[in-house]
Design a protein around this motif. Structure first.
Motif, PDB file in Angstrom:
ATOM      1  N   ASN A 189       4.087  -4.706  -3.815  1.00 31.98           N
ATOM      2  CA  ASN A 189       4.046  -4.457  -5.261  1.00 31.98           C
ATOM      3  C   ASN A 189       3.675  -3.018  -5.565  1.00 31.98           C
ATOM      4  O   ASN A 189       2.848  -2.413  -4.885  1.00 31.98           O
ATOM      5  N   VAL A 190       4.300  -2.471  -6.596  1.00 36.42           N
ATOM      6  CA  VAL A 190       3.942  -1.123  -7.049  1.00 36.42           C
ATOM      7  C   VAL A 190       2.586  -1.154  -7.734  1.00 36.42           C
ATOM      8  O   VAL A 190       1.746  -0.279  -7.527  1.00 36.42           O
ATOM      9  N   GLU A 191       2.374  -2.183  -8.578  1.00 39.01           N
ATOM     10  CA  GLU A 191       1.082  -2.354  -9.228  1.00 39.01           C
ATOM     11  C   GLU A 191       0.077  -2.852  -8.193  1.00 39.01           C
ATOM     12  O   GLU A 191       0.343  -3.838  -7.497  1.00 39.01           O
ATOM     13  N   LYS A 192      -1.058  -2.185  -8.096  1.00 43.11           N
ATOM     14  CA  LYS A 192      -1.995  -2.454  -7.011  1.00 43.11           C
ATOM     15  C   LYS A 192      -3.186  -3.336  -7.415  1.00 43.11           C
ATOM     16  O   LYS A 192      -4.047  -3.596  -6.592  1.00 43.11           O
ATOM     17  N   GLU A 193      -3.210  -3.801  -8.656  1.00 37.72           N
ATOM     18  CA  GLU A 193      -4.338  -4.607  -9.119  1.00 37.72           C
ATOM     19  C   GLU A 193      -4.448  -5.913  -8.325  1.00 37.72           C
ATOM     20  O   GLU A 193      -5.530  -6.289  -7.862  1.00 37.72           O
ATOM     21  N   GLN A 243       1.382   1.192   6.301  1.00 41.14           N
ATOM     22  CA  GLN A 243       1.684   0.304   7.423  1.00 41.14           C
ATOM     23  C   GLN A 243       0.601   0.395   8.500  1.00 41.14           C
ATOM     24  O   GLN A 243       0.214  -0.610   9.102  1.00 41.14           O
ATOM     25  N   GLU A 244       0.112   1.613   8.744  1.00 40.81           N
ATOM     26  CA  GLU A 244      -0.949   1.797   9.736  1.00 40.81           C
ATOM     27  C   GLU A 244      -2.222   1.081   9.299  1.00 40.81           C
ATOM     28  O   GLU A 244      -2.899   0.426  10.113  1.00 40.81           O
ATOM     29  N   ILE A 245      -2.533   1.169   8.008  1.00 41.62           N
ATOM     30  CA  ILE A 245      -3.733   0.510   7.486  1.00 41.62           C
ATOM     31  C   ILE A 245      -3.603  -1.007   7.610  1.00 41.62           C
ATOM     32  O   ILE A 245      -4.572  -1.698   7.944  1.00 41.62           O
ATOM     33  N   LEU A 246      -2.408  -1.540   7.358  1.00 39.72           N
ATOM     34  CA  LEU A 246      -2.186  -2.970   7.506  1.00 39.72           C
ATOM     35  C   LEU A 246      -2.390  -3.405   8.954  1.00 39.72           C
ATOM     36  O   LEU A 246      -3.013  -4.442   9.234  1.00 39.72           O
ATOM     37  N   LYS A 247      -1.899  -2.611   9.897  1.00 42.01           N
ATOM     38  CA  LYS A 247      -2.107  -2.906  11.320  1.00 42.01           C
ATOM     39  C   LYS A 247      -3.595  -2.916  11.662  1.00 42.01           C
ATOM     40  O   LYS A 247      -4.053  -3.741  12.462  1.00 42.01           O
ATOM     41  N   GLN A 248      -4.343  -2.006  11.047  1.00 45.49           N
ATOM     42  CA  GLN A 248      -5.780  -1.956  11.307  1.00 45.49           C
ATOM     43  C   GLN A 248      -6.468  -3.219  10.799  1.00 45.49           C
ATOM     44  O   GLN A 248      -7.374  -3.757  11.461  1.00 45.49           O
ATOM     45  N   ARG A 249      -6.070  -3.701   9.643  1.00 43.09           N
ATOM     46  CA  ARG A 249      -6.658  -4.940   9.121  1.00 43.09           C
ATOM     47  C   ARG A 249      -6.330  -6.109  10.052  1.00 43.09           C
ATOM     48  O   ARG A 249      -7.173  -6.983  10.289  1.00 43.09           O
ATOM     49  N   MET A 259      -3.741   5.877  -4.549  1.00 44.25           N
ATOM     50  CA  MET A 259      -3.585   7.204  -3.941  1.00 44.25           C
ATOM     51  C   MET A 259      -2.663   7.147  -2.717  1.00 44.25           C
ATOM     52  O   MET A 259      -2.020   8.142  -2.380  1.00 44.25           O
ATOM     53  N   LEU A 260      -2.595   5.982  -2.081  1.00 48.56           N
ATOM     54  CA  LEU A 260      -1.804   5.847  -0.851  1.00 48.56           C
ATOM     55  C   LEU A 260      -0.416   5.266  -1.100  1.00 48.56           C
ATOM     56  O   LEU A 260       0.365   5.124  -0.153  1.00 48.56           O
ATOM     57  N   VAL A 261      -0.092   4.953  -2.351  1.00 50.67           N
ATOM     58  CA  VAL A 261       1.121   4.195  -2.651  1.00 50.67           C
ATOM     59  C   VAL A 261       2.390   4.909  -2.210  1.00 50.67           C
ATOM     60  O   VAL A 261       3.390   4.266  -1.854  1.00 50.67           O
ATOM     61  N   ASP A 262       2.401   6.238  -2.192  1.00 52.11           N
ATOM     62  CA  ASP A 262       3.610   6.988  -1.835  1.00 52.11           C
ATOM     63  C   ASP A 262       3.731   7.265  -0.347  1.00 52.11           C
ATOM     64  O   ASP A 262       4.695   7.884   0.089  1.00 52.11           O
ATOM     65  N   ASN A 263       2.766   6.821   0.436  1.00 50.10           N
ATOM     66  CA  ASN A 263       2.778   7.083   1.872  1.00 50.10           C
ATOM     67  C   ASN A 263       2.955   5.761   2.619  1.00 50.10           C
ATOM     68  O   ASN A 263       1.996   5.100   2.979  1.00 50.10           O
ATOM     69  N   GLN A 264       4.225   5.403   2.839  1.00 46.24           N
ATOM     70  CA  GLN A 264       4.527   4.104   3.442  1.00 46.24           C
ATOM     71  C   GLN A 264       4.015   4.003   4.874  1.00 46.24           C
ATOM     72  O   GLN A 264       3.503   2.952   5.292  1.00 46.24           O
ATOM     73  N   ALA A 265       4.146   5.086   5.632  1.00 51.18           N
ATOM     74  CA  ALA A 265       3.704   5.060   7.031  1.00 51.18           C
ATOM     75  C   ALA A 265       2.198   4.818   7.128  1.00 51.18           C
ATOM     76  O   ALA A 265       1.729   4.042   7.966  1.00 51.18           O
ATOM     77  N   THR A 266       1.443   5.477   6.259  1.00 50.62           N
ATOM     78  CA  THR A 266      -0.010   5.290   6.245  1.00 50.62           C
ATOM     79  C   THR A 266      -0.372   3.867   5.840  1.00 50.62           C
ATOM     80  O   THR A 266      -1.265   3.249   6.431  1.00 50.62           O
TER      81      THR A 266
END
Length: 251
Positions: A138-142, A194-200, A185-192
């Motif tokens: 989602n674009v909206e992050k709420e 994805q990395e954060i999701l892997k960390q979770r 702040m991270l919404v435009d950085n898809q690679a980052t």
């Protein structure tokens, strides 16, 4: 629920129900099971159970609705949260302070969730992270921020540390706002992202593997990565703003 045998049955039942509220087995807004069912599970008389419920109602923890049953009050978190937290949350400069504090809080939650988590906790954690993945597009992050705060609360509940659960629940609104701001702040950085999701996923894997040290390390590395990434974004934004000001001056 434990079967209770005690002279002061109502006091013991009161403590049992309080514990269930504190550790998240009974949630804000949730309806209590019928008196008959609770009395059977506690192996006590209904008058003793009613007295315990009246005790909790007098303490502001329960709300009885005429003809509708008895509910855990929805405003529990607000009633125990320091009013200063809302003021702190509104100041942008405190966002990194909160991120630093999350190192200790979530690292501890991950450690004890790996140490003490039960099968039901593992199911709840898997379900919570699945919701995060579903909403991450989602674009909206709420909604994603709310799902993430629920994941971290589930992690705290899996720790079975009542103080930690209480603190995490009390801070949840402020943490959700912090997470939402970070996600935006991270919404435009898809690679980052994805990395954060892997960390979770790594945090959850360590918890499911019952490896406390690895779970805490994974949590701390995850938050350190987010902090470093956000700091770099802020530095880049500052450089851009300075460049724009120089252009304006030349004009």
């Amino acid at each position: 629920m434990q079967r209770i045998q005690s002279r002061k049955l109502s006091d013991v039942i009161t403590e049992q129900l309080e514990s269930m509220i504190i550790d998240g087995r009974l949630l804000a807004g949730q309806k209590l099971p019928p008196e008959r069912e609770l009395a059977e599970k506690f192996a006590v008389s209904r008058p003793s159970l009613r007295e315990a419920i009246q005790n909790l109602e007098a303490r502001g923890l329960l709300l009885r609705k005429q003809g509708g049953g008895t509910f855990i009050k929805r405003k529990l978190t607000a009633s125990v949260t320091d009013p200063l937290l809302e003021l702190i949350a509104q100041r942008p400069e405190t966002q990194f302070d909160l991120l630093e504090f999350r190192h200790a809080l979530e690292g501890m939650a991950a450690y004890y969730a790996a140490l003490r988590g039960q099968p039901d906790d593992h199911v709840a954690l898997n379900k919570a992270l699945a919701s995060v993945k579903l909403l991450s597009v989602n674009v909206e992050k709420e909604e994603e921020a709310a799902a993430l705060s629920d994941f971290y609360l589930a992690m705290a509940q899996a720790s079975h540390n009542m103080v930690l659960i209480h603190v995490m629940r009390s801070l949840q609104p402020m943490m959700k706002d912090n997470i939402r701001a970070n996600l935006e702040m991270l919404v435009d950085n898809q690679a980052t992202s994805q990395e954060i999701l892997k960390q979770r996923e790594g945090i959850l894997a360590a918890i499911l593997a019952r490896d406390p040290e690895l779970a805490r390390q994974a949590s701390n590395e995850h938050l350190a990565f987010i902090e470093d990434t956000l700091l770099e974004i802020n530095r880049q934004d500052t450089r851009i703003q300075r460049a724009l000001r120089r252009i304006e001056v030349k004009k």
